[in-house]
Design a protein around this motif. Sequence first.
Motif, PDB file in Angstrom:
ATOM      1  N   ASN A  78      -8.633 -30.528  46.620  1.00 42.32           N
ATOM      2  CA  ASN A  78      -7.222 -30.226  46.394  1.00 42.32           C
ATOM      3  C   ASN A  78      -7.005 -28.715  46.283  1.00 42.32           C
ATOM      4  O   ASN A  78      -7.914 -27.987  45.843  1.00 42.32           O
ATOM      5  N   PRO A  79      -5.838 -28.213  46.671  1.00 42.97           N
ATOM      6  CA  PRO A  79      -5.575 -26.772  46.582  1.00 42.97           C
ATOM      7  C   PRO A  79      -5.810 -26.245  45.162  1.00 42.97           C
ATOM      8  O   PRO A  79      -5.392 -26.862  44.182  1.00 42.97           O
ATOM      9  N   ALA A  80      -6.485 -25.098  45.089  1.00 44.59           N
ATOM     10  CA  ALA A  80      -6.813 -24.548  43.778  1.00 44.59           C
ATOM     11  C   ALA A  80      -7.213 -23.086  43.910  1.00 44.59           C
ATOM     12  O   ALA A  80      -7.496 -22.591  45.010  1.00 44.59           O
ATOM     13  N   ARG A  81      -7.246 -22.410  42.762  1.00 47.45           N
ATOM     14  CA  ARG A  81      -7.773 -21.049  42.686  1.00 47.45           C
ATOM     15  C   ARG A  81      -9.064 -21.097  41.892  1.00 47.45           C
ATOM     16  O   ARG A  81      -9.109 -21.663  40.792  1.00 47.45           O
ATOM     17  N   LEU A  82     -10.121 -20.482  42.457  1.00 45.88           N
ATOM     18  CA  LEU A  82     -11.423 -20.456  41.803  1.00 45.88           C
ATOM     19  C   LEU A  82     -11.730 -19.043  41.341  1.00 45.88           C
ATOM     20  O   LEU A  82     -11.661 -18.088  42.133  1.00 45.88           O
ATOM     21  N   THR A  83     -12.063 -18.905  40.064  1.00 42.29           N
ATOM     22  CA  THR A  83     -12.388 -17.598  39.501  1.00 42.29           C
ATOM     23  C   THR A  83     -13.636 -17.714  38.629  1.00 42.29           C
ATOM     24  O   THR A  83     -14.182 -18.812  38.418  1.00 42.29           O
ATOM     25  N   HIS A  84     -14.057 -16.574  38.108  1.00 38.99           N
ATOM     26  CA  HIS A  84     -15.262 -16.499  37.271  1.00 38.99           C
ATOM     27  C   HIS A  84     -14.892 -15.902  35.922  1.00 38.99           C
ATOM     28  O   HIS A  84     -14.268 -14.848  35.849  1.00 38.99           O
ATOM     29  N   ARG A  85     -15.273 -16.616  34.845  1.00 41.11           N
ATOM     30  CA  ARG A  85     -14.959 -16.128  33.511  1.00 41.11           C
ATOM     31  C   ARG A  85     -16.048 -16.566  32.536  1.00 41.11           C
ATOM     32  O   ARG A  85     -16.319 -17.749  32.398  1.00 41.11           O
ATOM     33  N   ARG A  86     -16.678 -15.583  31.902  1.00 39.96           N
ATOM     34  CA  ARG A  86     -17.709 -15.844  30.885  1.00 39.96           C
ATOM     35  C   ARG A  86     -18.782 -16.803  31.403  1.00 39.96           C
ATOM     36  O   ARG A  86     -19.133 -17.785  30.750  1.00 39.96           O
ATOM     37  N   ARG A  87     -19.296 -16.498  32.594  1.00 39.49           N
ATOM     38  CA  ARG A  87     -20.374 -17.273  33.214  1.00 39.49           C
ATOM     39  C   ARG A  87     -19.949 -18.713  33.529  1.00 39.49           C
ATOM     40  O   ARG A  87     -20.783 -19.613  33.601  1.00 39.49           O
ATOM     41  N   GLN A  88     -18.657 -18.916  33.704  1.00 42.36           N
ATOM     42  CA  GLN A  88     -18.123 -20.226  34.043  1.00 42.36           C
ATOM     43  C   GLN A  88     -17.381 -20.152  35.381  1.00 42.36           C
ATOM     44  O   GLN A  88     -16.714 -19.155  35.676  1.00 42.36           O
ATOM     45  N   ILE A  89     -17.494 -21.211  36.173  1.00 45.13           N
ATOM     46  CA  ILE A  89     -16.622 -21.386  37.324  1.00 45.13           C
ATOM     47  C   ILE A  89     -15.335 -21.999  36.806  1.00 45.13           C
ATOM     48  O   ILE A  89     -15.350 -23.060  36.166  1.00 45.13           O
ATOM     49  N   VAL A  90     -14.233 -21.336  37.068  1.00 42.75           N
ATOM     50  CA  VAL A  90     -12.932 -21.809  36.594  1.00 42.75           C
ATOM     51  C   VAL A  90     -12.133 -22.318  37.797  1.00 42.75           C
ATOM     52  O   VAL A  90     -11.901 -21.568  38.751  1.00 42.75           O
ATOM     53  N   VAL A  91     -11.744 -23.590  37.743  1.00 41.82           N
ATOM     54  CA  VAL A  91     -10.962 -24.205  38.809  1.00 41.82           C
ATOM     55  C   VAL A  91      -9.549 -24.451  38.276  1.00 41.82           C
ATOM     56  O   VAL A  91      -9.347 -25.273  37.376  1.00 41.82           O
TER      57      VAL A  91
END
Length: 300
Positions: free
Chosen positions: A10-23
């Motif tokens: 599904n459409p989403a933005r993926l980022t990186h925060r505190r050694r986590q993959i954020v979806v």
Amino acid sequence: MAWRGLHISNPARLTHRRRQIVVAPDDGDEELTFPVEDVAWVILDTPQISISGSLLSALAENGVAMIVPDAKHHPAGVLISFHQHHAQSAIAHAQIGMSAPLQKRLWQRIVKAKIENQAAVLRAIGNDHAQALSAMASRVGSGDPGNLEAQAARAYWPRLFEDFRRHDETRENGLLNYGYAVVRAAIARACAASGLLPAFGIHHKSRTNPFNLVDDLIEPFRPSVDRLAQKRANETEGTELDVDDRRHMAGILGESVSIGEERLTILAATEAVAVSLVRAIEGRDAGLLSTPALPLARRT
């Protein structure tokens, strides 16, 4: 050790925060987070994804394989780590310097394991031709001079799928190709993590293929994909792949195989095979290459 995979459809933005993959889904649903160190692979099963440079860097540094699709949702490319192994240069030189006899013995082992696994698939579905394939596997010579790999394929495919041609645009081929692409990415990841150069193969030697070695090592894994695809095709209807089909085939990396007495997921087996190849090309293992074997299965 990385053990899980993410299939994002599904459409989403993926980022990186505190050694986590954020979806962060585009529809406003709650964010999901996954520790980078737990993730081995990510499949972006939609072009409607935006991804940050920070996350791309984190994925590469942690050896996460990321598979990206084309307009038809077919896997089109993969991001893998590069130069992450402490002995990269020494392993690369040993790999490039492999002798022809060693390459032939390795290819013999790969082809034999592939045909044995094809026989296991036929045995699992109750096809009596399994014994003939097992006998064929026992005759594979160094370098497979008799091209028994091709002979086995001609006997195998018509018994796995009815009225089947490998390169037709059918749902069965779509299932196979998707599963192969996922396993191919996992093997590329394992090769990079072990210090191997994917472009330099054992049998495949194409100057235009950056994954010759991967295309060698995938061969004994293909029957696992074949079995999963055959079951999916028999249990569900349709003429084209849908998102559930793709998600189902992405689960191939969690299927089980055996290496020796050990039962492993296919994801873990790709790592074990790559490590064994390094030992073989460095002359540290007289047993040569470890290869996966399909576990015994109940007939269906």
